[in-house]
Design an enzyme around this catalytic site. Structure first.
Site, PDB file in Angstrom:
ATOM      1  N   ARG A  59      11.262  -4.274  -0.166  1.00 44.58           N
ATOM      2  CA  ARG A  59      11.401  -5.317  -0.972  1.00 44.58           C
ATOM      3  C   ARG A  59      12.563  -6.317  -0.756  1.00 44.58           C
ATOM      4  O   ARG A  59      12.605  -7.578  -1.005  1.00 44.58           O
ATOM      5  CB  ARG A  59      11.637  -4.840  -2.468  1.00 44.58           C
ATOM      6  CG  ARG A  59      11.638  -5.794  -3.647  1.00 44.58           C
ATOM      7  CD  ARG A  59      11.500  -5.160  -4.905  1.00 44.58           C
ATOM      8  NE  ARG A  59      11.463  -5.880  -6.092  1.00 44.58           N
ATOM      9  CZ  ARG A  59      12.440  -6.023  -7.074  1.00 44.58           C
ATOM     10  NH1 ARG A  59      13.407  -5.033  -7.118  1.00 44.58           N
ATOM     11  NH2 ARG A  59      12.243  -6.564  -8.137  1.00 44.58           N
ATOM     12  N   HIS A  63      12.497 -10.353  -0.671  1.00 41.20           N
ATOM     13  CA  HIS A  63      13.527 -11.199  -1.722  1.00 41.20           C
ATOM     14  C   HIS A  63      14.323 -12.026  -0.950  1.00 41.20           C
ATOM     15  O   HIS A  63      14.954 -13.181  -1.119  1.00 41.20           O
ATOM     16  CB  HIS A  63      14.094 -10.245  -2.723  1.00 41.20           C
ATOM     17  CG  HIS A  63      13.141  -9.906  -3.875  1.00 41.20           C
ATOM     18  ND1 HIS A  63      13.769  -9.494  -5.046  1.00 41.20           N
ATOM     19  CD2 HIS A  63      12.029  -9.864  -3.815  1.00 41.20           C
ATOM     20  CE1 HIS A  63      12.756  -9.436  -5.906  1.00 41.20           C
ATOM     21  NE2 HIS A  63      11.610  -9.490  -5.180  1.00 41.20           N
ATOM     22  N   ASN A  90      16.375  -9.859  -9.209  1.00 39.44           N
ATOM     23  CA  ASN A  90      16.967  -8.939  -8.526  1.00 39.44           C
ATOM     24  C   ASN A  90      18.270  -8.119  -9.503  1.00 39.44           C
ATOM     25  O   ASN A  90      18.121  -7.159  -8.919  1.00 39.44           O
ATOM     26  CB  ASN A  90      17.895  -9.655  -7.432  1.00 39.44           C
ATOM     27  CG  ASN A  90      16.983 -10.456  -6.543  1.00 39.44           C
ATOM     28  OD1 ASN A  90      16.252  -9.988  -6.246  1.00 39.44           O
ATOM     29  ND2 ASN A  90      17.600 -11.474  -5.763  1.00 39.44           N
ATOM     30  N   HIS A 189       2.986  -3.015  -3.387  1.00 35.97           N
ATOM     31  CA  HIS A 189       2.994  -2.267  -4.793  1.00 35.97           C
ATOM     32  C   HIS A 189       2.358  -0.972  -4.556  1.00 35.97           C
ATOM     33  O   HIS A 189       1.847  -0.288  -5.666  1.00 35.97           O
ATOM     34  CB  HIS A 189       2.637  -3.195  -5.762  1.00 35.97           C
ATOM     35  CG  HIS A 189       3.468  -4.120  -6.031  1.00 35.97           C
ATOM     36  ND1 HIS A 189       3.622  -5.484  -6.950  1.00 35.97           N
ATOM     37  CD2 HIS A 189       4.795  -4.515  -5.667  1.00 35.97           C
ATOM     38  CE1 HIS A 189       4.548  -6.014  -7.304  1.00 35.97           C
ATOM     39  NE2 HIS A 189       5.459  -5.544  -6.255  1.00 35.97           N
TER      40      HIS A 189
HETATM   41  C1  HEM Z   1       3.085 -11.245  -5.829  1.00 30.96           C
HETATM   42  C2  HEM Z   1       3.912 -11.302  -6.607  1.00 30.96           C
HETATM   43  C3  HEM Z   1       5.069 -10.244  -6.768  1.00 30.96           C
HETATM   44  C4  HEM Z   1       5.755  -9.922  -8.117  1.00 30.96           C
HETATM   45  C5  HEM Z   1       5.419 -10.547  -9.436  1.00 30.96           C
HETATM   46  C6  HEM Z   1       6.528  -8.859  -7.639  1.00 30.96           C
HETATM   47  C7  HEM Z   1       7.323  -8.336  -8.745  1.00 30.96           C
HETATM   48  C8  HEM Z   1       7.895  -6.856  -8.651  1.00 30.96           C
HETATM   49  C9  HEM Z   1       8.598  -6.346  -9.748  1.00 30.96           C
HETATM   50  C10 HEM Z   1       8.858  -6.824 -11.193  1.00 30.96           C
HETATM   51  C11 HEM Z   1       9.016  -5.102  -9.518  1.00 30.96           C
HETATM   52  C12 HEM Z   1       9.944  -4.068 -10.193  1.00 30.96           C
HETATM   53  C13 HEM Z   1      11.165  -4.359 -10.379  1.00 30.96           C
HETATM   54  C14 HEM Z   1      11.907  -3.511 -11.435  1.00 30.96           C
HETATM   55  O1  HEM Z   1      11.514  -3.631 -12.494  1.00 30.96           O
HETATM   56  O2  HEM Z   1      12.516  -2.246 -10.659  1.00 30.96           O
HETATM   57  C15 HEM Z   1       8.590  -5.000  -7.990  1.00 30.96           C
HETATM   58  C16 HEM Z   1       8.965  -3.966  -7.173  1.00 30.96           C
HETATM   59  C17 HEM Z   1       8.414  -3.901  -6.001  1.00 30.96           C
HETATM   60  N1  HEM Z   1       7.976  -4.857  -5.125  1.00 30.96           N
HETATM   61 FE1  HEM Z   1       7.228  -6.536  -5.852  1.00 30.96          FE
HETATM   62  N2  HEM Z   1       6.521  -8.338  -6.649  1.00 30.96           N
HETATM   63  C18 HEM Z   1       5.574  -9.285  -5.911  1.00 30.96           C
HETATM   64  C19 HEM Z   1       5.104  -9.160  -4.469  1.00 30.96           C
HETATM   65  C20 HEM Z   1       5.854  -8.246  -3.647  1.00 30.96           C
HETATM   66  C21 HEM Z   1       5.784  -8.425  -2.246  1.00 30.96           C
HETATM   67  C22 HEM Z   1       5.086  -9.410  -1.535  1.00 30.96           C
HETATM   68  C23 HEM Z   1       6.386  -7.435  -1.686  1.00 30.96           C
HETATM   69  C24 HEM Z   1       6.552  -6.906  -0.341  1.00 30.96           C
HETATM   70  C25 HEM Z   1       6.010  -7.304   0.793  1.00 30.96           C
HETATM   71  C26 HEM Z   1       6.739  -6.585  -2.929  1.00 30.96           C
HETATM   72  C27 HEM Z   1       7.396  -5.410  -2.598  1.00 30.96           C
HETATM   73  C28 HEM Z   1       7.780  -4.544  -4.007  1.00 30.96           C
HETATM   74  C29 HEM Z   1       8.191  -2.909  -3.791  1.00 30.96           C
HETATM   75  C30 HEM Z   1       8.005  -2.345  -2.325  1.00 30.96           C
HETATM   76  C31 HEM Z   1       8.631  -2.809  -4.771  1.00 30.96           C
HETATM   77  C32 HEM Z   1       9.273  -1.310  -5.408  1.00 30.96           C
HETATM   78  C33 HEM Z   1      10.772  -1.572  -5.301  1.00 30.96           C
HETATM   79  C34 HEM Z   1      11.347  -0.249  -5.439  1.00 30.96           C
HETATM   80  O3  HEM Z   1      10.968   0.867  -5.657  1.00 30.96           O
HETATM   81  O4  HEM Z   1      12.741  -0.296  -5.392  1.00 30.96           O
HETATM   82  N3  HEM Z   1       6.404  -7.271  -3.975  1.00 30.96           N
HETATM   83  N4  HEM Z   1       7.883  -6.090  -7.835  1.00 30.96           N
END
Ligand code: HEM
Length: 322
Positions: A59, A63, A90, A189
Site C-alpha cells: 500500500r 500511496h 494515511n 485487497h
Molecule cells: C481503488 C481504490 C482504493 C481504495 C478506495 C482503497 C482504500 C483502502 C482503505 C480505506 C484501506 C484500509 C485502511 C484502513 O482503514 O486501515 C485500504 C487498505 C489496503 N489497500 Fe487499498 N484502496 C484502493 C486501491 C488500492 C490499490 C490500487 C492498492 C495497491 C495496489 C491497494 C492496497 C491496499 C492494501 C494492500 C491494503 C491493506 C493495508 C494493510 O493491511 O496495512 N489499495 N485500501
C-alpha cells in the site's frame, strides 16, 4: 553506468526538467552491486517476522505514486504536520515506515547516496508480495526523490473507500490507467486489513433510508457487524475474509461478485458493465490476475517520476537533504 544513462543525465542537466530518462531493471548493477538483493533480503526477513507487514508495504508504494508521482514523498516527515502522512487516507492506517528506514540505513552503509527512497518503495512492494507467496514482477529502477509532501494533495489524490465507480474511474484515468487496470489493481485487497472506523458508516449509518449498505450480502453484513460493533473504531479486520491467513489469490473478485467486499469502492466494481466482466474474468483466473497485476504495478511505478538530474537521492527517507 551505461552510456544511455550517462547521456540522459547530461541531457537533463543541460535541459533541466525536460529530458526524461528511462527506468531500467539494471540501474544499480554497477553503482550498487548487491543493493537490490539486500532490499529483497531485508523485506523477506521483516515479512517473515510479521506477515501483516506485506500488505502495508504494498500500500505504501500505491500511496506514494498516486500523490505527486512515485517520488518517495509519502515517507517525508513534514515538520508543520501538513504532510502526506497526516492526510485522511494515511493517518493512523499507513504503516511500514520503520521497515523503509531500516532498509535505507543499511543501503546507505553499503553504497551511500545511491538508491532512492522512491525505488526502495517500488522494490519493497514487489518483494513483500513475493514474500507471502504472491506474484512476482521485474521492477524498473532509476527514480529519484522529491522534496515536498502535502496533506492537501494526498486528500485529493487518494481514493476514499466510499467512492463510487465513476469517482474511481476518473481518478485512475487521470493517472493513466484503464478501467480494466483499476479492477486489476483493486485486487490488492485480497490481502490486508482495515480499521473498523473506516466501515462504520457502511454498516450503521449508510443513508437516511437504510442503515446498512444494501450492496452487502446480509449474512456478510451480520458478520462484519459482529467483528466491528457500533462505535468500534480501533479493531482491525481482514479485507478478504475467505481465509484466516492472508494469501495472494483471486478471492477478492469472488468476494466482490458475492456482495462480500468490505469497501463500497470494491463493491462498485460490479456497478459498471465492463468492469463487472473484468471482475468475472479475474475471479476465474488467478494466472491472468497475477500477470496483469504485475504489469499494472510496473505502470503505477512510472507515474510522474523524477529521473536523471531531477530531484535528489535522499540520505534519510524522512527528510530532504540539507
Ligand atoms: C481503488 C481504490 C482504493 C481504495 C478506495 C482503497 C482504500 C483502502 C482503505 C480505506 C484501506 C484500509 C485502511 C484502513 O482503514 O486501515 C485500504 C487498505 C489496503 N489497500 Fe487499498 N484502496 C484502493 C486501491 C488500492 C490499490 C490500487 C492498492 C495497491 C495496489 C491497494 C492496497 C491496499 C492494501 C494492500 C491494503 C491493506 C493495508 C494493510 O493491511 O496495512 N489499495 N485500501
Amino acid at each position: 553506468m551505461d552510456s544511455k544513462l550517462l547521456i540522459c543525465i547530461v541531457l537533463s542537466i543541460l535541459v533541466v526538467g525536460t529530458a526524461h530518462c528511462q527506468l531500467s531493471e539494471n540501474f544499480y548493477t554497477s553503482s550498487c552491486p548487491g543493493g537490490v538483493a539486500l532490499v529483497t533480503q531485508l523485506t523477506r526477513s521483516r515479512v517473515s517476522a510479521d506477515r501483516t507487514m506485506a500488505p502495508s508495504l504494498l500500500r505504501l508504494h500505491f500511496h506514494d505514486c498516486f500523490v505527486q508521482g512515485c517520488d518517495g514523498s509519502v515517507l517525508l516527515d513534514n515538520p508543520s504536520g501538513q504532510g502526506e502522512k497526516e492526510s485522511l487516507g494515511n493517518k493512523g492506517t499507513l504503516r511500514g515506515f520503520d521497515v523503509i528506514d531500516d532498509i535505507k540505513k543499511q543501503l546507505e552503509a553499503l553504497c551511500p547516496g545511491v538508491i532512492s527512497c522512491a525505488d526502495i518503495l517500488a522494490l519493497v512492494a514487489r518483494d513483500a508480495v513475493v514474500a507471502i507467496g504472491g506474484t512476482n514482477w521485474s521492477v524498473p529502477l532509476g527514480r529519484r526523490d522529491g522534496s515536498g509532501s502535502s496533506a492537501t494533495l494526498a486528500n485529493s489524490n487518494l481514493p476514499p473507500p466510499n467512492s463510487n465507480f465513476n469517482a474511481l474511474s476518473t481518478l485512475f484515468t487521470s493517472k493513466g490507467f484503464t478501467n480494466s487496470e483499476l479492477v486489476t489493481l483493486s485486487g490488492a485487497h485480497t490481502v490486508g486489513v482495515t480499521l473498523c472506523s473506516t466501515i462504520q458508516p457502511r454498516l450503521y449509518n449508510f443513508s437516511s433510508t437504510t442503515a446498512t449498505d444494501p450492496a452487502i450480502d446480509p449474512t456478510f453484513a451480520a458478520s462484519l457487524k459482529r467483528q466491528c460493533a457500533f462505535g468500534d473504531t480501533t479493531t482491525r479486520i481482514k479485507l478478504d475474509q475467505t481465509t484466516a491467513l492472508d494469501t495472494w489469490d483471486q478471492n477478492y473478485y469472488s468476494n466482490v461478485l458475492r456482495g462480500k467486499a468490505v469497501f463500497q469502492s470494491d463493491a462498485s466494481l460490479r456497478s459498471n458493465g465492463n468492469s463487472l466482466s473484468r471482475v468475472n474474468q479475474l475471479a476465474r483466473s488467478g494466472s491472468v490476475f497475477n500477470r496483469d497485476f504485475g504489469n499494472a504495478m510496473v505502470k503505477m511505478g512510472r507515474i510522474q517520476i523524477l529521473t536523471g538530474a531531477q530531484g535528489q537521492i535522499r540520505k534519510n527517507c524522512r527528510a530532504v537533504n540539507s
